[in-house]
Design an enzyme around this catalytic site. Sequence first.
Site, PDB file in Angstrom:
ATOM      1  N   ASN A   9       0.873  -1.174   0.000  1.00  0.00           N
ATOM      2  CA  ASN A   9       0.000   0.000   0.000  1.00  0.00           C
ATOM      3  C   ASN A   9       0.908   1.221   0.000  1.00  0.00           C
ATOM      4  O   ASN A   9       1.525   1.535   1.008  1.00  0.00           O
ATOM      5  CB  ASN A   9      -0.885  -0.036   1.257  1.00  0.00           C
ATOM      6  CG  ASN A   9      -1.639   1.263   1.445  1.00  0.00           C
ATOM      7  OD1 ASN A   9      -1.775   2.063   0.517  1.00  0.00           O
ATOM      8  ND2 ASN A   9      -2.156   1.471   2.653  1.00  0.00           N
ATOM      9  N   TRP A  10       0.966   1.890  -1.146  1.00  0.00           N
ATOM     10  CA  TRP A  10       1.899   3.016  -1.270  1.00  0.00           C
ATOM     11  C   TRP A  10       1.354   4.311  -0.673  1.00  0.00           C
ATOM     12  O   TRP A  10       2.042   5.336  -0.685  1.00  0.00           O
ATOM     13  CB  TRP A  10       2.270   3.240  -2.746  1.00  0.00           C
ATOM     14  CG  TRP A  10       3.041   2.123  -3.362  1.00  0.00           C
ATOM     15  CD1 TRP A  10       3.397   0.921  -2.798  1.00  0.00           C
ATOM     16  CD2 TRP A  10       3.571   2.094  -4.696  1.00  0.00           C
ATOM     17  NE1 TRP A  10       4.106   0.155  -3.694  1.00  0.00           N
ATOM     18  CE2 TRP A  10       4.225   0.858  -4.872  1.00  0.00           C
ATOM     19  CE3 TRP A  10       3.553   2.994  -5.767  1.00  0.00           C
ATOM     20  CZ2 TRP A  10       4.855   0.494  -6.075  1.00  0.00           C
ATOM     21  CZ3 TRP A  10       4.175   2.645  -6.962  1.00  0.00           C
ATOM     22  CH2 TRP A  10       4.822   1.404  -7.100  1.00  0.00           C
ATOM     23  N   LYS A  11       0.113   4.280  -0.204  1.00  0.00           N
ATOM     24  CA  LYS A  11      -0.516   5.482   0.386  1.00  0.00           C
ATOM     25  C   LYS A  11      -0.320   6.676  -0.552  1.00  0.00           C
ATOM     26  O   LYS A  11      -0.342   6.507  -1.764  1.00  0.00           O
ATOM     27  CB  LYS A  11       0.042   5.747   1.782  1.00  0.00           C
ATOM     28  CG  LYS A  11       0.002   4.498   2.649  1.00  0.00           C
ATOM     29  CD  LYS A  11       0.186   4.778   4.097  1.00  0.00           C
ATOM     30  CE  LYS A  11       0.317   3.461   4.841  1.00  0.00           C
ATOM     31  NZ  LYS A  11       0.154   3.609   6.266  1.00  0.00           N
ATOM     32  N   HIS A  95      -9.323   0.686   4.795  1.00  0.00           N
ATOM     33  CA  HIS A  95      -8.065   0.965   5.505  1.00  0.00           C
ATOM     34  C   HIS A  95      -8.357   1.878   6.700  1.00  0.00           C
ATOM     35  O   HIS A  95      -9.220   2.753   6.626  1.00  0.00           O
ATOM     36  CB  HIS A  95      -7.062   1.623   4.553  1.00  0.00           C
ATOM     37  CG  HIS A  95      -5.680   1.661   5.119  1.00  0.00           C
ATOM     38  ND1 HIS A  95      -5.283   2.606   6.032  1.00  0.00           N
ATOM     39  CD2 HIS A  95      -4.613   0.837   4.940  1.00  0.00           C
ATOM     40  CE1 HIS A  95      -4.026   2.368   6.379  1.00  0.00           C
ATOM     41  NE2 HIS A  95      -3.601   1.305   5.732  1.00  0.00           N
ATOM     42  N   GLU A  97      -6.911   4.359   7.801  1.00  0.00           N
ATOM     43  CA  GLU A  97      -6.800   5.798   7.533  1.00  0.00           C
ATOM     44  C   GLU A  97      -8.084   6.318   6.885  1.00  0.00           C
ATOM     45  O   GLU A  97      -8.487   7.463   7.109  1.00  0.00           O
ATOM     46  CB  GLU A  97      -5.558   6.063   6.661  1.00  0.00           C
ATOM     47  CG  GLU A  97      -4.281   5.882   7.488  1.00  0.00           C
ATOM     48  CD  GLU A  97      -3.052   5.437   6.716  1.00  0.00           C
ATOM     49  OE1 GLU A  97      -3.041   5.515   5.473  1.00  0.00           O
ATOM     50  OE2 GLU A  97      -2.086   4.988   7.375  1.00  0.00           O
ATOM     51  N   GLU A 167      -5.166  -5.370  10.425  1.00  0.00           N
ATOM     52  CA  GLU A 167      -4.156  -4.333  10.639  1.00  0.00           C
ATOM     53  C   GLU A 167      -4.453  -3.608  11.952  1.00  0.00           C
ATOM     54  O   GLU A 167      -5.270  -2.675  11.977  1.00  0.00           O
ATOM     55  CB  GLU A 167      -4.188  -3.324   9.483  1.00  0.00           C
ATOM     56  CG  GLU A 167      -3.884  -3.921   8.137  1.00  0.00           C
ATOM     57  CD  GLU A 167      -3.340  -2.879   7.178  1.00  0.00           C
ATOM     58  OE1 GLU A 167      -2.248  -3.109   6.642  1.00  0.00           O
ATOM     59  OE2 GLU A 167      -3.973  -1.835   6.992  1.00  0.00           O
ATOM     60  N   GLY A 173       2.421   2.093  10.621  1.00  0.00           N
ATOM     61  CA  GLY A 173       3.319   3.229  10.460  1.00  0.00           C
ATOM     62  C   GLY A 173       4.002   3.662  11.748  1.00  0.00           C
ATOM     63  O   GLY A 173       4.613   4.722  11.803  1.00  0.00           O
ATOM     64  N   SER A 213       3.576  -2.342  10.207  1.00  0.00           N
ATOM     65  CA  SER A 213       5.034  -2.321  10.338  1.00  0.00           C
ATOM     66  C   SER A 213       5.697  -3.640   9.969  1.00  0.00           C
ATOM     67  O   SER A 213       6.662  -4.063  10.612  1.00  0.00           O
ATOM     68  CB  SER A 213       5.439  -1.867  11.751  1.00  0.00           C
ATOM     69  OG  SER A 213       4.945  -0.566  12.007  1.00  0.00           O
ATOM     70  N   GLY A 234       2.942  -1.215   4.253  1.00  0.00           N
ATOM     71  CA  GLY A 234       2.963   0.206   3.936  1.00  0.00           C
ATOM     72  C   GLY A 234       4.380   0.682   3.666  1.00  0.00           C
ATOM     73  O   GLY A 234       4.923   0.522   2.582  1.00  0.00           O
ATOM     74  N   GLY A 235       5.021   1.226   4.689  1.00  0.00           N
ATOM     75  CA  GLY A 235       6.335   1.852   4.532  1.00  0.00           C
ATOM     76  C   GLY A 235       7.365   0.997   3.815  1.00  0.00           C
ATOM     77  O   GLY A 235       8.068   1.466   2.916  1.00  0.00           O
TER      78      GLY A 235
END
Length: 251
Positions: A9-11, A95, A97, A167, A173, A213, A234-235
């Site tokens: 997930n590149w956000k 998600h 967010e 998640e 994150g 993470s 993610g990251g």
Amino acid sequence: MRRPLVAGNWKMFKKIAEAVEMVATLKPLVAGSTTVDIVVCPVFTSLHAVAQALKGSNIEVGAQNCYPKESGAYTGEVAPQMLLDAGCAWTIIGHSERREYFKENDEFLNEKLKYALATGLKVMFCIGETLAERQGGKMNEVLKRQLTGGLQGLTEADFGRMSIAYEPVWAIGTGLTATPDQAEEAHAFVRSVVRAQFGETVADALRIQYGGSVKPENAAELMAKPNVDGALVGGAALKADSFAAIVNAAG
Ligand code: PEP
């Protein structure tokens, strides 16, 4: 045996040229992977270019969100049909967010999920508890509520084209990862809720990804757990080498 699913997930990161460059680097690093489903989820503006760059590869493209209408006066939104047109096979829905910043609730997410599946997209449906909910002993209650509301009305065939991503919000994150045992406990609970509501066959086949993470250093240990069927990253998905290491740890 469930086939692992590893998605990035590149956000809201990477412009078109950066996105295309990233997948050009990634492709050869995971070309030998035949036992894992691999998905990258760039921002909307890069979807078409990334899908073109990945044609003929073993990496599929996903969006991070969609709106449950085919077209119309919905300023700023994107239809699942348009995502398919751009070359997407998948979308993320729910998600944390989106739930937190855009106030998306279980009812709306259920509408999106059913609509996206009906158009032919595959879906990664995210759930997870906050730190306060976990510390207050409410983890199972929250997960059950998100599953009951979010999955309402789905058929057995729908489940064949979706995964659930567990998640924990406190691990997204933050650098804090659920331990493999914490992940396994939550995944087993999620599967038990799905089993109670939709039956053994659906529950046994359903892939449940862990997200929060995930890094090359912890991926293998997490995905070795019997109920952890891959990762939503993610990251660590923003760099080709770390994402490839996670893919390669899955299978
Ligand atoms: C995510 O955004 O879905 C996620 C899990 O992020 P990170 O891996 O950075 O925690």
